[in-house]
Design a protein around this motif. Structure first.
Motif, PDB file in Angstrom:
ATOM      1  N   ARG A  79       5.650  15.423  -2.287  1.00  0.00           N
ATOM      2  CA  ARG A  79       6.071  15.969  -0.991  1.00  0.00           C
ATOM      3  C   ARG A  79       6.623  14.901  -0.058  1.00  0.00           C
ATOM      4  NH1 ARG A  79       4.756  21.242   0.210  1.00  0.00           N
ATOM      5  NH2 ARG A  79       6.435  20.878   1.695  1.00  0.00           N
ATOM      6  N   THR A  80       6.579  13.646  -0.459  1.00  0.00           N
ATOM      7  CA  THR A  80       7.066  12.565   0.399  1.00  0.00           C
ATOM      8  C   THR A  80       8.586  12.614   0.482  1.00  0.00           C
ATOM      9  OG1 THR A  80       5.221  11.178  -0.314  1.00  0.00           O
ATOM     10  CG2 THR A  80       7.028  10.097   0.844  1.00  0.00           C
ATOM     11  N   LYS A  81       9.098  12.623   1.704  1.00  0.00           N
ATOM     12  CA  LYS A  81      10.543  12.665   1.906  1.00  0.00           C
ATOM     13  C   LYS A  81      11.090  11.445   2.636  1.00  0.00           C
ATOM     14  CE  LYS A  81      11.566  16.666   0.040  1.00  0.00           C
ATOM     15  NZ  LYS A  81      10.250  16.991  -0.528  1.00  0.00           N
ATOM     16  N   ALA A  82      10.218  10.674   3.282  1.00  0.00           N
ATOM     17  CA  ALA A  82      10.722   9.550   4.064  1.00  0.00           C
ATOM     18  C   ALA A  82       9.637   8.507   4.288  1.00  0.00           C
ATOM     19  CB  ALA A  82      11.256  10.031   5.416  1.00  0.00           C
ATOM     20  N   TYR A  90      12.299   6.275  -5.219  1.00  0.00           N
ATOM     21  CA  TYR A  90      11.792   7.637  -5.019  1.00  0.00           C
ATOM     22  C   TYR A  90      12.754   8.511  -4.207  1.00  0.00           C
ATOM     23  CZ  TYR A  90       7.369   5.881  -6.842  1.00  0.00           C
ATOM     24  OH  TYR A  90       6.386   5.336  -7.650  1.00  0.00           O
ATOM     25  N   ASN A  91      13.954   7.998  -3.950  1.00  0.00           N
ATOM     26  CA  ASN A  91      14.969   8.754  -3.199  1.00  0.00           C
ATOM     27  C   ASN A  91      14.434   9.210  -1.845  1.00  0.00           C
ATOM     28  OD1 ASN A  91      17.502   9.922  -2.759  1.00  0.00           O
ATOM     29  ND2 ASN A  91      16.850  11.886  -3.619  1.00  0.00           N
ATOM     30  N   LEU A  92      13.913   8.269  -1.086  1.00  0.00           N
ATOM     31  CA  LEU A  92      13.323   8.563   0.216  1.00  0.00           C
ATOM     32  C   LEU A  92      14.252   8.126   1.347  1.00  0.00           C
ATOM     33  CD1 LEU A  92       9.695   7.271  -0.437  1.00  0.00           C
ATOM     34  CD2 LEU A  92      10.579   9.601  -0.742  1.00  0.00           C
ATOM     35  N   LYS A  93      14.270   8.886   2.413  1.00  0.00           N
ATOM     36  CA  LYS A  93      14.971   8.464   3.620  1.00  0.00           C
ATOM     37  C   LYS A  93      14.169   7.343   4.288  1.00  0.00           C
ATOM     38  CE  LYS A  93      18.348  11.446   3.474  1.00  0.00           C
ATOM     39  NZ  LYS A  93      19.736  10.982   3.212  1.00  0.00           N
ATOM     40  N   LEU A  94      14.886   6.387   4.860  1.00  0.00           N
ATOM     41  CA  LEU A  94      14.247   5.309   5.620  1.00  0.00           C
ATOM     42  C   LEU A  94      14.595   5.491   7.088  1.00  0.00           C
ATOM     43  CD1 LEU A  94      12.622   2.676   5.754  1.00  0.00           C
ATOM     44  CD2 LEU A  94      14.774   1.436   5.423  1.00  0.00           C
ATOM     45  N   ILE A  95      13.578   5.779   7.877  1.00  0.00           N
ATOM     46  CA  ILE A  95      13.725   5.953   9.322  1.00  0.00           C
ATOM     47  C   ILE A  95      13.138   4.726  10.008  1.00  0.00           C
ATOM     48  CG2 ILE A  95      13.346   7.500  11.269  1.00  0.00           C
ATOM     49  CD1 ILE A  95      14.732   8.766   8.785  1.00  0.00           C
ATOM     50  N   GLN A 150      11.982  -6.139   1.285  1.00  0.00           N
ATOM     51  CA  GLN A 150      12.726  -5.727   0.109  1.00  0.00           C
ATOM     52  C   GLN A 150      11.962  -4.683  -0.696  1.00  0.00           C
ATOM     53  OE1 GLN A 150      15.968  -6.633  -0.644  1.00  0.00           O
ATOM     54  NE2 GLN A 150      15.696  -4.924  -2.070  1.00  0.00           N
ATOM     55  N   LYS A 151      10.645  -4.796  -0.693  1.00  0.00           N
ATOM     56  CA  LYS A 151       9.836  -3.825  -1.425  1.00  0.00           C
ATOM     57  C   LYS A 151      10.000  -2.425  -0.850  1.00  0.00           C
ATOM     58  CE  LYS A 151       5.373  -3.235  -3.626  1.00  0.00           C
ATOM     59  NZ  LYS A 151       4.118  -3.906  -4.020  1.00  0.00           N
ATOM     60  N   ILE A 152      10.075  -2.315   0.453  1.00  0.00           N
ATOM     61  CA  ILE A 152      10.285  -1.005   1.072  1.00  0.00           C
ATOM     62  C   ILE A 152      11.646  -0.452   0.682  1.00  0.00           C
ATOM     63  CG2 ILE A 152      10.588   0.190   3.278  1.00  0.00           C
ATOM     64  CD1 ILE A 152       8.470  -1.703   4.450  1.00  0.00           C
ATOM     65  N   ALA A 153      12.659  -1.312   0.696  1.00  0.00           N
ATOM     66  CA  ALA A 153      13.997  -0.884   0.280  1.00  0.00           C
ATOM     67  C   ALA A 153      13.980  -0.391  -1.161  1.00  0.00           C
ATOM     68  CB  ALA A 153      14.985  -2.033   0.436  1.00  0.00           C
ATOM     69  N   ASP A 154      13.276  -1.110  -2.021  1.00  0.00           N
ATOM     70  CA  ASP A 154      13.203  -0.725  -3.435  1.00  0.00           C
ATOM     71  C   ASP A 154      12.475   0.603  -3.623  1.00  0.00           C
ATOM     72  OD1 ASP A 154      14.526  -3.082  -4.030  1.00  0.00           O
ATOM     73  OD2 ASP A 154      12.698  -4.175  -4.597  1.00  0.00           O
ATOM     74  N   LEU A 155      11.416   0.828  -2.863  1.00  0.00           N
ATOM     75  CA  LEU A 155      10.671   2.083  -2.962  1.00  0.00           C
ATOM     76  C   LEU A 155      11.516   3.270  -2.506  1.00  0.00           C
ATOM     77  CD1 LEU A 155       7.155   0.943  -1.670  1.00  0.00           C
ATOM     78  CD2 LEU A 155       7.720   1.662  -4.007  1.00  0.00           C
ATOM     79  N   CYS A 156      12.284   3.081  -1.441  1.00  0.00           N
ATOM     80  CA  CYS A 156      13.150   4.162  -0.965  1.00  0.00           C
ATOM     81  C   CYS A 156      14.167   4.537  -2.034  1.00  0.00           C
ATOM     82  CB  CYS A 156      13.857   3.754   0.321  1.00  0.00           C
ATOM     83  SG  CYS A 156      12.769   3.702   1.765  1.00  0.00           S
ATOM     84  N   LEU A 184       0.809  -1.220   0.000  1.00  0.00           N
ATOM     85  CA  LEU A 184       0.000   0.000   0.000  1.00  0.00           C
ATOM     86  C   LEU A 184       0.842   1.270   0.000  1.00  0.00           C
ATOM     87  CD1 LEU A 184      -2.662  -1.024   2.705  1.00  0.00           C
ATOM     88  CD2 LEU A 184      -2.822  -1.283   0.210  1.00  0.00           C
ATOM     89  N   ILE A 185       2.143   1.123   0.138  1.00  0.00           N
ATOM     90  CA  ILE A 185       2.989   2.307   0.334  1.00  0.00           C
ATOM     91  C   ILE A 185       3.098   3.161  -0.921  1.00  0.00           C
ATOM     92  CG2 ILE A 185       5.339   3.083   0.801  1.00  0.00           C
ATOM     93  CD1 ILE A 185       5.613   0.786   2.781  1.00  0.00           C
ATOM     94  N   GLU A 186       3.332   2.543  -2.070  1.00  0.00           N
ATOM     95  CA  GLU A 186       3.613   3.326  -3.273  1.00  0.00           C
ATOM     96  C   GLU A 186       2.452   4.257  -3.626  1.00  0.00           C
ATOM     97  OE1 GLU A 186       5.977   2.849  -7.460  1.00  0.00           O
ATOM     98  OE2 GLU A 186       4.970   1.074  -6.637  1.00  0.00           O
ATOM     99  N   ALA A 187       1.239   3.804  -3.395  1.00  0.00           N
ATOM    100  CA  ALA A 187       0.068   4.635  -3.698  1.00  0.00           C
ATOM    101  C   ALA A 187       0.008   5.877  -2.810  1.00  0.00           C
ATOM    102  CB  ALA A 187      -1.206   3.815  -3.544  1.00  0.00           C
ATOM    103  N   ALA A 188       0.713   5.832  -1.678  1.00  0.00           N
ATOM    104  CA  ALA A 188       0.697   6.960  -0.744  1.00  0.00           C
ATOM    105  C   ALA A 188       1.810   7.960  -1.015  1.00  0.00           C
ATOM    106  CB  ALA A 188       0.810   6.440   0.696  1.00  0.00           C
TER     107      ALA A 188
END
Length: 382
Positions: free
Chosen positions: A128-131, A154-159, A145-151, A120-124
């Motif tokens: 303005r998404t930064k992380a 989209y060049n997102l920080k992973l906290i 792995q999907k979360i890692a790929d999305l970061c 459900l993450i990519e649809a969100a």
């Protein structure tokens, strides 16, 4: 038989001689803040997690607040930027985002894992998404792995909110070292707990680490010189010394928790009870052991089981009966869509979990007889 949910007395008593020695060493030293005990624990914890830097601070909420604040000070984020975060979490995760003027974007959990649903993450994600802030809730790994790929995409920080998962792993790496930065809580009830409030940030980013250390020390990088408008959020020497003792025993305590969990998974057989998906040993350190009781089944559902177990001397806790988006403090928040109190559809999976979740005793100090009694009572509930 009495089975406490978690006896902090028993947890502390396991290593009381080492803890007493550590506390006395600090008392006799005459140095109580920002000294050798902090340096030692920070180095040992960084080594354990697998990061270059560890910065002690006052508590786990502050740890997360300083991460987002430091990113703002460094120009990586700015107020009104968006952070994707699980809707099923303790409110501290959300507080750390809103404290910095950022906008939490709540994503529902996976019903099997109870962690954020990566489908459900990519649809969100928006411009303005930064992380993405993942929460290793209940001691269960939330990373995929999907979360890692999305970061990366989209060049997102992973906290990481690693408040409940000290020692947990994903693909051979400790949680707390997987993302760009992680917040850790050492609240007394955690798997690695202090004798009061305490927290830390771990990261491999030197610039971020320097900013966080300054922010947590009034904004000062050297005495009487203030680069930032910070706060006082420091880990004291006694807590650092005690945490260093307990860190040495963390892995053996995790094994004991996993043994309790094994018995629960192998022997709880009540058809009214649903257990979350069983994860590999490395991916669950069992800070909590949540079970789900449908409100449409059994004698009163979750509340009925709660009372049934309490009457039999078993300590139980609900995590968490009111989800963050339903809390009064956020009812007028612009980010909380359809507020007040998130009407018009809400977040149904999160809300169902809030109605159905019940945590049964989980501790490295439980006896075989106590574990068996918990299972017997759970299975007899109708």
């Amino acid at each position: 038989m009495q089975v406490p949910f978690l006896s902090l007395h028993d947890v502390t008593a396991k290593y009381k001689d080492e803890i007493h020695e550590a506390a006395l060493r600090v008392i006799d030293s005459g140095w109580y803040l920002q000294g050798k005990e902090n340096e030692t624990f920070e180095q040992h914890y960084a080594d354990y997690i697998g990061t270059k830097y560890c910065i002690g601070c006052a508590n786990g909420l502050d740890a997360l607040i300083w991460i987002f604040r430091a990113y703002e000070e460094l120009g990586v984020m700015q107020p009104c930027d968006e952070v994707i975060v699980p809707a099923n979490t303790y409110i501290a995760t959300i507080l750390s985002i809103t404290e910095n003027g950022l906008k939490p974007i709540l994503v529902e959990p996976n019903t099997e894992t109870l962690e954020i649903d990566d489908s459900l993450i990519e649809a969100a994600i928006t411009p303005r998404t930064k992380a993405i802030c993942i929460v290793h809730l209940y001691g269960r790994n939330a990373m995929t792995q999907k979360i890692a790929d999305l970061c990366k995409k989209y060049n997102l920080k992973l906290i990481e909110d690693n408040a409940q998962a000290h020692g947990c792993e994903w693909q051979g790496h400790k949680t707390g070292s997987i993302g760009d930065a992680a917040g850790h809580s050492f609240y007394p009830g955690k798997n690695l707990g202090a004798l009061g409030d305490a927290g830390a940030v771990t990261t491999n980013d030197e610039e971020l680490a320097k900013a966080i250390r300054a922010l947590a020390n009034y904004g000062s990088q050297r005495k009487y010189v203030f680069k930032y408008t910070g706060r006082n959020s420091r880990l004291d020497e006694i807590q650092a010394a005690i945490l260093d003792v307990k860190l040495r025993h963390l892995d053996e305590d995790i094994v004991l928790r996993q043994q309790v969990a094994d018995y629960y998974y192998d022997h709880i057989s009540n058809p009214l009870i649903t257990l979350p998906k069983r994860l590999p040993y490395s991916e669950n350190v069992y800070h909590l052991f949540p079970i789900l009781v449908s409100p449409l089944r059994g004698q009163g559902g979750r509340d009925g089981l709660h009372d049934y177990l309490a009457e039999r001397g078993i300590g139980i806790v609900i995590h968490y009966p009111i989800p963050p988006h339903k809390q009064e403090c956020y009812q007028n928040a612009a980010w909380n869509q359809y507020s007040p109190l998130r009407g018009q559809g809400g977040l149904p999976i999160t809300e169902h979990l809030a109605d159905e979740e019940l945590s049964i005793p989980m501790s490295p100090c439980m006896t075989k007889e106590q574990v068996e009694w918990v299972v017997k009572c759970v299975n007899e509930f109708r």
